[in-house]
Design an enzyme around this catalytic site. Structure first.
Site, short mmCIF file in Angstrom:
data_model
loop_
_atom_site.label_atom_id
_atom_site.label_comp_id
_atom_site.label_asym_id
_atom_site.label_seq_id
_atom_site.Cartn_x
_atom_site.Cartn_y
_atom_site.Cartn_z
N HIS A 1 12.46 -30.36 -2.05
CA HIS A 1 12.26 -30.65 -0.72
C HIS A 1 13.67 -31.63 -0.41
O HIS A 1 14.11 -32.12 -1.32
CB HIS A 1 11.02 -31.61 -0.55
CG HIS A 1 10.08 -30.97 -0.49
ND1 HIS A 1 8.94 -31.00 -1.59
CD2 HIS A 1 9.36 -29.72 0.16
CE1 HIS A 1 7.88 -30.27 -1.08
NE2 HIS A 1 8.10 -29.19 -0.31
N CYS B 1 5.46 -37.96 -1.47
CA CYS B 1 4.47 -36.92 -1.26
C CYS B 1 3.04 -37.24 -1.38
O CYS B 1 2.12 -36.51 -0.61
CB CYS B 1 4.52 -35.70 -2.27
SG CYS B 1 6.13 -35.77 -3.29
C1 CIR Z 1 4.43 -28.24 -4.85
O1 CIR Z 1 5.23 -27.51 -5.75
O2 CIR Z 1 4.16 -28.15 -3.70
C2 CIR Z 1 3.97 -29.51 -5.50
N1 CIR Z 1 3.51 -29.15 -6.94
C3 CIR Z 1 4.79 -30.65 -5.48
C4 CIR Z 1 4.90 -30.94 -3.95
C5 CIR Z 1 5.63 -32.40 -3.84
N2 CIR Z 1 5.95 -32.84 -2.63
C6 CIR Z 1 6.85 -33.37 -1.99
O3 CIR Z 1 7.87 -33.55 -2.56
N3 CIR Z 1 6.77 -33.49 -0.77
#
Ligand code: CIR
Length: 252
Positions: free
Chosen positions: A159, A246
Site C-alpha cells: 500500500h 492498518c
Molecule cells: C492484506 O493483504 O490485505 C492483509 N494481509 C494486510 C493488510 C495491511 N493493511 C495495510 O497495510 N493498510
C-alpha cells in the site's frame, strides 16, 4: 480522538499475502501485541473502541483498509481483495452515527491503506488493491469539501502507506525506494533507514508517533529529528503484512 480498532480474528492464519511467504502466527502473542498497540494509542490521548472480530474474515484486524474518515465524511472502501469486502459493514455501522457515509461501489476498488491524508491533500496509491475507478469515486466524494486527490505510484510494497506516512501536516516519513519523493516535495522528508524497508509506516497522533520496535534505526533517526516515538512490538501481525496504521481508524 477516537481510535477504532478490531479484535484479531482467530482465522488470521488464512490472511491475504502479497509479498511474504506464509508463516505461522501465534494468535495469543498477536492479541497481546495488539493490546499493547491499543495502550500506546491511549497513551497518546486516544479513546480506543475495539470492534469484535469476525471469525470468517481473516484480515479484519486491518481496519484501516475499510474506510477513509475525514471531518466531513466517511468514505467506505471497497477492498481490492475479494476476501476482505465483507469487513466493511461492521465499520460502516460504527461510523454511521459519527459521519455522513459514502460508499465506493463496483467497479471501484480502494483500500484505506492506499490513502494518505495531509491537510486538504489526499494522496492515493495506485496499487494492486486500488484502481482508477476507486480513486475517481473518492475524488467525487471529497471534492465538495475542498480536498484535492493526487494519484501516486508505488513499487515493491502493498500500500502507499507502507512507503510513506505523515508525521504532521508539514512532515512525512518516507521510504524513497518504494515511492518517489517528487509528489511529496513540498513537505519536510524524513527517510526511513535503508536497512528497514517497512519502517516508513508510523501512526501519528498530534505529531507524536507509534513506531515498530523492530525498526530501531528509523526510531532513533526520528528522535534525532525531534519526533517523540512510542515503540510497540508488532512482529506477529507483520507476518500478515500488517503494519501499524492498518490496525486503527482515527476519528477526530
Ligand atoms: C492484506 O493483504 O490485505 C492483509 N494481509 C494486510 C493488510 C495491511 N493493511 C495495510 O497495510 N493498510
Amino acid at each position: 480522538m477516537l481510535a477504532l480498532t478490531r479484535e484479531i480474528s482467530s482465522a488470521i492464519g488464512g490472511c491475504q499475502l502479497t509479498h511474504l511467504a506464509r508463516e505461522p502466527i501465534d494468535l495469543s502473542l498477536a492479541r497481546s501485541q495488539h493490546r499493547d498497540y491499543e495502550r500506546a494509542l491511549e497513551s497518546l490521548g486516544c479513546t480506543v473502541r475495539r470492534l469484535p472480530a469476525d471469525e470468517t474474515m481473516p484480515d479484519s484486524v486491518f481496519i484501516e483498509d475499510t474506510t477513509v474518515v475525514l471531518p466531513e465524511v466517511a468514505v467506505l472502501a471497497r477492498p481490492g481483495a475479494q476476501s476482505r469486502r465483507l469487513e466493511v459493514s461492521a465499520v460502516a455501522a460504527a461510523l454511521e452515527p459519527l459521519r455522513p457515509l459514502f460508499h465506493v461501489e463496483s467497479p471501484g476498488t480502494l483500500d484505506g491503506g492506499d490513502v494518505l491524508v495531509i491537510g486538504r491533500t489526499i494522496f492515493v496509491g495506485r496499487s494492486t488493491r486500488t484502481n482508477d475507478a476507486g480513486v475517481e469515486q473518492l475524488r467525487a466524494a471529497v471534492a465538495p469539501f475542498g480536498y484535492a486527490v493526487d494519484t501516486v505510484s508505488t513499487s515493491g510494497c502493498l500500500h502507499l502507506k507502507s512507503a510513506v506516512t505523515a508525521i504532521d501536516e508539514r512532515t512525512v516519513l518516507i521510504n524513497p525506494r518504494w515511492v518517489s519523493r517528487q509528489p511529496f516535495q513540498e513537505y519536510r522528508q524524513i527517510d526511513s533507514d535503508p536497512s528497514e524497508p517497512g519502517a516508513a509506516n508510523v501512526v501519528s497522533v498530534g505529531g507524536q508517533v507509534i513506531a515498530a520496535a523492530s525498526f530501531p534505526r528509523t526510531c532513533a533517526h526520528l528522535e534525532e529529528q525531534g519526533v517523540r516515538v512510542t515503540r510497540v512490538d508488532a512482529s506477529e501481525l507483520a507476518k500478515a503484512e500488517g503494519a501499524l496504521t492498518c490496525c486503527s481508524v482515527l476519528v477526530s
